[in-house]
Design a protein around this motif. Structure first.
Motif, PDB file in Angstrom:
ATOM      1  N   GLU A  26       0.830  -1.216   0.000  1.00  0.00           N
ATOM      2  CA  GLU A  26       0.000   0.000   0.000  1.00  0.00           C
ATOM      3  C   GLU A  26       0.864   1.266   0.000  1.00  0.00           C
ATOM      4  N   ILE A  27       2.017   1.195   0.653  1.00  0.00           N
ATOM      5  CA  ILE A  27       2.938   2.348   0.622  1.00  0.00           C
ATOM      6  C   ILE A  27       3.455   2.526  -0.812  1.00  0.00           C
ATOM      7  N   ASP A  28       3.797   1.421  -1.446  1.00  0.00           N
ATOM      8  CA  ASP A  28       4.229   1.467  -2.857  1.00  0.00           C
ATOM      9  C   ASP A  28       3.152   2.102  -3.718  1.00  0.00           C
ATOM     10  N   ALA A  29       1.904   1.672  -3.477  1.00  0.00           N
ATOM     11  CA  ALA A  29       0.790   2.168  -4.305  1.00  0.00           C
ATOM     12  C   ALA A  29       0.632   3.689  -4.154  1.00  0.00           C
ATOM     13  N   LEU A  30       1.072   4.218  -3.015  1.00  0.00           N
ATOM     14  CA  LEU A  30       1.017   5.678  -2.822  1.00  0.00           C
ATOM     15  C   LEU A  30       2.191   6.368  -3.518  1.00  0.00           C
ATOM     16  N   GLY A  31       3.123   5.574  -4.013  1.00  0.00           N
ATOM     17  CA  GLY A  31       4.323   6.140  -4.634  1.00  0.00           C
ATOM     18  C   GLY A  31       5.300   6.660  -3.596  1.00  0.00           C
TER      19      GLY A  31
END
Ligand SMILES: NC(=O)c1ccc[n+]([C@@H]2O[C@H](COP(=O)([O-])OP(=O)(O)OC[C@H]3O[C@@H](n4cnc5c(N)ncnc54)[C@H](O)[C@@H]3O)[C@@H](O)[C@H]2O)c1
Length: 352
Positions: A26-31
């Protein structure tokens, strides 16, 4: 069907037992690459677990979140985020911790990923609060709305039963007032009724067995729905009273909501009969106000302002403050009727 306007809020919700495991994704998905983890001192261990899961994606932990977001704490947290080059904030905790994340986002635009561990619902709203010089100011800003929310009921297992019940009733308060909001709509009404029903089912089960993951899931699902209502429509007398009592007399947030709710709902009962029907149906009872009083009483929650620290000599002043600059309310705000309402709430009498 009446006319209405609904603005959808841009948020991603990940729900379910064990979903904390998807945090890095989810952190990745936030960039984002460097998360500052926020918590209260009491939840340091949970925050450490989150930081350990993130490894190199964790910039550090700021563990000094407290109730009502004092401006000094907000400044320290903002400075820590800057110093550590954080590019997102992960708030694990209740409304106080989410509120600290919002204070950082308001200043910097940093995205927030919220992991709620109470039922207060702040994670679903663009509303922030900051306390300066003893005065709490609230505002609305799209930047503070958490971008992602991970609802993992495993994390609320440690929430003490007493706080689980009052926090759950705090959530119900958002939905109950949402049902008579001026700017409500049919979808919010559905969410409100479903949210109240889920919490009313969950709280007695949590009281019997705090570890019951199905009950914890129901409660968190209800909190999500009720928090969404809070984030989308205006609140009325009940929230004004709680704001006054919490802010001016420093009473504990969830407990104040629990004690005042039956009385505020009773005050509005005749002016909002459809809302009352929906609340009563969700609670499985005849009378909405009495049903809410009974939900608190039967689950061991406080039912009087006296027992949560309200000074009796201040009831007049509380009525004056609550009647000044009132929020919109389905029934006009009458100062003497508010004073009588506060007396009943102070004494722990059932709603009239
Ligand atoms: N802006 C909004 O939309 C909004 C909405 C609701 C509440 N709020 C604000 O949130 C604050 C209240 O939040 P709250 O009622 O969630 O309480 P809180 O965040 O202050 O938490 C109360 C205590 O419970 C602890 N705790 C939380 N979860 C736990 C868990 N799972 N296990 C063990 N301990 C746990 C916390 O660390 C803290 O010590 C108030 O300041 C209120 O104004 C804001």
């Amino acid at each position: 069907m009446r006319n209405f306007i609904h603005t959808s809020q841009p948020q991603r919700v990940v729900f379910g037992a064990g979903t904390l495991a998807h945090l890095a994704r989810e952190i990745d998905a936030l960039g984002a690459r460097r998360a500052l983890v926020l918590c209260t001192p009491e939840q340091r261990a949970q925050a450490q677990r989150v930081a350990d899961m993130l490894g190199a994606q964790a910039a550090g932990i700021f563990d000094r979140a407290v109730m009502h977001v004092p401006i000094e704490t907000a400044r320290e947290a903002r400075e820590t985020a800057r110093r550590l080059n954080a590019d997102c904030a992960v708030a694990i905790g209740g409304g106080s911790t989410t509120g600290l994340g919002k204070a950082i986002a308001l200043d910097s635009g940093l995205p927030i990923l919220a992991i709620p561990t109470t039922y207060a619902g702040s994670e679903m709203t663009p509303i922030y609060g900051l306390t300066e010089g003893g005065l709490k100011k609230t505002g609305k800003d799209a930047r503070v709305l958490p971008r992602t929310v991970i609802y993992d009921p495993e994390l609320s297992r440690s929430l003490p039963v007493g706080l689980s019940v009052t926090s759950g009733i705090n959530a119900i308060a958002h939905a109950a007032e949402g049902l008579y909001a001026q700017d409500s709509n049919p979808v919010m009404d559905l969410m409100a009724e479903e949210g109240i029903a889920a919490l009313a089912r969950a709280l007695p089960a949590i009281r019997r067995s705090p570890d019951d993951i199905d009950a914890r899931s129901d409660a968190l699902y209800g909190a999500w729905l009720c928090g969404s209502v809070l984030g989308n429509v205006g609140m009325a007398l009940h929230h004004k009273l709680c704001h006054t009592l919490g802010g001016s007399f420093n009473l504990p947030h969830a407990e104040v909501h629990t004690v005042v709710l039956p009385h505020a709902i009773s005050y509005n009962a005749q002016a909002a009969p459809r809302a009352m029907q929906r609340i009563a149906r969700a609670l499985g009872c005849e009378d909405a106000a009495l049903g809410l009083f009974e939900l608190a009483r039967a689950n061991g929650a406080p039912t009087s302002l006296r027992e949560i620290g309200m000074p009796g000599a201040e009831l007049d002043r509380a009525a004056d403050i609550a009647a000044a600059n009132p929020y919109w309310n389905p029934r006009p705000i009458e100062r003497d009727a508010i004073r009588a309402l506060l007396q009943r709430a102070f004494d722990g009498d059932p709603p009239q």
